[in-house]
Design a protein around this motif. Structure first.
Motif, PDB file in Angstrom:
ATOM      1  N   GLU A  36      36.617  -6.247  -3.119  1.00  0.00           N
ATOM      2  CA  GLU A  36      37.528  -5.673  -3.052  1.00  0.00           C
ATOM      3  C   GLU A  36      36.604  -4.593  -4.239  1.00  0.00           C
ATOM      4  O   GLU A  36      36.681  -2.811  -4.262  1.00  0.00           O
ATOM      5  CB  GLU A  36      39.110  -5.557  -3.790  1.00  0.00           C
ATOM      6  N   ASP A  37      36.152  -4.675  -5.077  1.00  0.00           N
ATOM      7  CA  ASP A  37      34.747  -3.606  -5.852  1.00  0.00           C
ATOM      8  C   ASP A  37      34.284  -4.872  -6.647  1.00  0.00           C
ATOM      9  O   ASP A  37      33.779  -5.776  -6.414  1.00  0.00           O
ATOM     10  CB  ASP A  37      36.239  -2.573  -6.798  1.00  0.00           C
TER      11      ASP A  37
ATOM     12  N   GLN B 274      38.195  -8.912   1.677  1.00  0.00           N
ATOM     13  CA  GLN B 274      38.634  -9.601   0.917  1.00  0.00           C
ATOM     14  C   GLN B 274      38.119 -10.333   0.408  1.00  0.00           C
ATOM     15  O   GLN B 274      37.376 -10.642   0.677  1.00  0.00           O
ATOM     16  CB  GLN B 274      39.809 -10.034   2.229  1.00  0.00           C
TER      17      GLN B 274
ATOM     18  N   HIS C  44      34.968   1.753  -6.103  1.00  0.00           N
ATOM     19  CA  HIS C  44      34.796   0.367  -6.550  1.00  0.00           C
ATOM     20  C   HIS C  44      33.942   0.164  -7.496  1.00  0.00           C
ATOM     21  O   HIS C  44      33.555  -1.007  -8.214  1.00  0.00           O
ATOM     22  CB  HIS C  44      33.432   0.029  -5.462  1.00  0.00           C
TER      23      HIS C  44
ATOM     24  N   SER D 179      35.426   0.419   3.957  1.00  0.00           N
ATOM     25  CA  SER D 179      36.325  -0.857   3.632  1.00  0.00           C
ATOM     26  C   SER D 179      35.034  -1.523   3.049  1.00  0.00           C
ATOM     27  O   SER D 179      33.817  -1.900   3.666  1.00  0.00           O
ATOM     28  CB  SER D 179      36.977  -1.367   5.297  1.00  0.00           C
TER      29      SER D 179
END
Length: 402
Positions: free
Chosen positions: A356-357, A353, A74, A350
């Motif tokens: 994501e990172d 959305q 990430h 997880s």
């Protein structure tokens, strides 16, 4: 170059938002473009602070190079710059299996691994151990790297070892991890002390004297209340979210959040899908049950088990809006001064959305401005609230006998 990447990231966020519905009229497009530019400017001016990532574990265990862009994990220094991330607390995570079995050695190995990365990329990042360091490095255009121990068993029940870690640069300690230790009860573990025992109270007092932030993420509710009673400084939850929205024990109840705010502390919102989305929390509970029943609690098989469950029963992803909902819940409950960001990057299986990172951090700034938050309040959430708590902890230490 990094700020150019930030502008591009914000532009993509805006274009994705626009493409979700009907084409914007010209006046709406102009308004949205103005909002994008505001978000870019605010994010650039703010000191953006993340209170918790577990990237240090893959640096030590997998030889991860922090300075190179990666399509794994990430964060790295390149993506941190693109996301406008100015100060990162790297977790010195000591797993429960090290309790009473070389915990301090494990922490020192992790500190050493991070130190070597900081020396390798000293033109981009530097160790920070104070509020003044964070603000200075922000002006210099460098990322501030800070360290927090995750798992109080790392001090091996010794106040001298606690002080040694402070001298090494540790500036917060999460009192427990998933395990109840020899002086504090943990969330979800079998309680032994009903909160803190006397040694635990001594640990909290010594942390106050040193200027080390007391972190109540992972502790049991009883330990949380004991900490608030004992600590003479504000305390922090470095990576927890709101139980009212996602009812898991690792999140904080409204009563706890109110008490934390009354103490002058701050809750740093965990981005993990299972922390911010109730359906994902239920799935995480399923995974944990299977791991314990079939694999003896081998958490290294988490992704494998989760993928199989998702294949049989797919879940819609958690979203960026889930993260913002937790931030807004705290603001509505106690005000804007008591919430910040504690991503748990590289520590959760997880992410939602839209997050994501770490390159997606500007989207939080955009969303908050879109919802009507003032620029000053957005900057508080992005980092100034944490800096206020850190400064208060430093001031308590300055007044304390050493």
């Amino acid at each position: 170059m990094a700020r150019r990447g930030l502008v591009v990231a914000l532009y993509i966020i805006l274009m994705n938002a626009c493409s979700a519905g009907e084409p914007f009229a010209t006046d709406h497009a102009a308004l949205s473009e103005t909002l994008m530019e505001r978000a870019r400017r605010v994010h650039q001016q703010a000191i953006v602070i993340d209170a918790h990532s577990d990237t240090t574990s893959i640096i030590l265990d997998k030889g991860f190079d922090l300075g190179l862009r990666s399509d794994q994990g990430h964060m790295d220094l390149v993506r941190m710059k693109e996301g406008g991330l100015d100060a990162q607390f790297f977790s010195i995570y000591v797993a429960a299996r090290y309790a009473n079995k070389g915990a301090a050695r494990r922490a020192l190995d992790m500190i050493g691994a991070l130190d070597r990365q900081l020396a390798k990329y000293q033109d981009k990042v530097a160790l920070a151990t104070s509020v003044a360091d964070i603000r200075r490095l922000h002006v210099e255009g460098k990322i501030a790297a800070l360290m927090g121990i995750e798992g109080g068993h790392a001090i091996e029940d010794s106040l001298d070892t606690l002080e040694m870690f402070y001298r090494k640069g540790i500036r917060y300690m999460t009192l427990t991890h998933s395990n109840t230790n020899n002086w504090a009860d943990a969330t979800g573990a079998t309680p032994r002390w009903g909160g803190l025992n006397e040694l635990g109270r001594q640990v909290v007092r010594r942390m106050n004297q040193l200027g080390m932030i007391v972190d109540v993420s992972h502790v049991s509710d009883e330990t949380f209340w004991d900490v608030l009673e004992v600590s003479s400084a504000p305390v922090m939850a470095s990576h927890s979210s709101c139980r009212a929205l996602t009812p898991i024990p690792r999140n904080m109840s409204d009563e706890m959040i109110r008490a934390l705010a009354n103490k002058g502390g701050v809750i740093m919102i965990n981005f993990g899908s299972a922390f911010v989305n109730a359906r994902h929390a239920e799935r995480a509970t399923q995974v944990m049950s299977i791991l314990r029943r079939k694999y003896g609690g081998d958490f290294s098989r988490w992704n494998e088990v989760e993928r199989e469950l998702n294949r049989k029963d797919p879940l819609p992803p958690a979203t960026l809006e889930d993260i913002v909902a937790h931030i807004e819940h705290v603001v509505k409950l106690v005000g804007v001064d008591y919430v910040g960001l504690g991503s748990d990057f590289d520590g959760v299986p997880s992410l939602p959305q839209g997050m994501e990172d770490c390159t997606k951090l500007p989207s939080i700034t955009y969303e908050l401005l879109k919802r009507g938050y003032s620029e000053q309040d957005v900057m508080k959430i992005l980092g100034e609230n944490f800096l206020r708590v850190f400064q208060a902890v430093e001031q308590v230490a300055a007044r304390s006998p050493q």
